[in-house]
Write an enzyme that holds these catalytic residues in place. Structure first.
Site, short mmCIF file in Angstrom:
data_model
loop_
_atom_site.label_atom_id
_atom_site.label_comp_id
_atom_site.label_asym_id
_atom_site.label_seq_id
_atom_site.Cartn_x
_atom_site.Cartn_y
_atom_site.Cartn_z
N CYS A 34 9.65 -8.50 56.84
CA CYS A 34 9.53 -7.88 55.52
C CYS A 34 8.57 -8.67 54.63
O CYS A 34 8.70 -9.88 54.47
CB CYS A 34 10.91 -7.79 54.88
N HIS A 55 17.51 -9.73 51.23
CA HIS A 55 16.86 -8.48 51.62
C HIS A 55 17.80 -7.30 51.39
O HIS A 55 18.83 -7.18 52.05
CB HIS A 55 16.42 -8.50 53.09
N ASN A 70 11.16 2.10 42.20
CA ASN A 70 10.83 3.23 43.06
C ASN A 70 11.79 3.21 44.24
O ASN A 70 12.02 2.16 44.85
CB ASN A 70 9.40 3.11 43.59
N HIS A 99 12.76 -4.09 44.47
CA HIS A 99 11.95 -4.79 43.46
C HIS A 99 11.91 -3.96 42.20
O HIS A 99 11.87 -2.73 42.23
CB HIS A 99 10.53 -5.07 43.97
#
Ligand code: 5GP
Ligand code: ZN
Length: 121
Positions: free
Chosen positions: A4, A46, A96, A109
């Protein structure tokens, strides 16, 4: 090792322009800023999307939201109301989520986007 991108940035395996770090989160400038001020607040853990968060992430999400105005002020887009009651400054905050939300990096994020009149050309 995680594949990632934001895990790698949080682990400093990929460079970024960091503006903040604590035990839980990092914040760094977006590589393709959409406005004069554009940075991302990213948990070190994560988590793919906001939709993957549970009540266990409430403190983390609260920390991310509370960091937004503080770091935005440090980056030059403080929201203030003067003695006459006239407001200035400010910023947008954005998560988003998923394809329809326009998410490109599947590590949670918070976008913080601002600066002097960033959407007025
Ligand atoms: P999303 O569309 O997933 O909400 O936003 C991902 C954001 O990450 C985009 O605004 C994009 O410019 C930013 N980004 C993608 N790759 C990198 C990178 O390698 N470094 C930094 N600092 N930002 C990145
Ligand atoms: Zn990750």
């Amino acid at each position: 090792m995680s594949a990632c991108l934001f895990c790698k940035i949080a682990a400093k395996q990929i460079p970024s322009t960091a503006i903040y770090e604590d035990d839980d989160v990092v914040a760094f400038l977006d590589i393709h800023p959409a406005a004069p001020v554009h940075f991302l607040i990213v948990p070190k853990e994560h988590i793919a999307t906001l939709a993957d968060c549970t009540e266990h992430h409430a403190f983390l999400l609260g920390k991310m939201m509370l960091l937004a105005p503080r770091l935005a002020a440090e980056q030059g887009c403080n929201y203030v109301v003067d003695a006459q009651g006239v407001a200035s400054g400010g910023f947008k905050t954005l998560f988003n989520t998923g394809p329809d939300g326009g998410q490109e990096v599947y590590h949670l994020h918070l976008h913080v986007i601002g600066g002097p009149h960033p959407w007025r050309g």
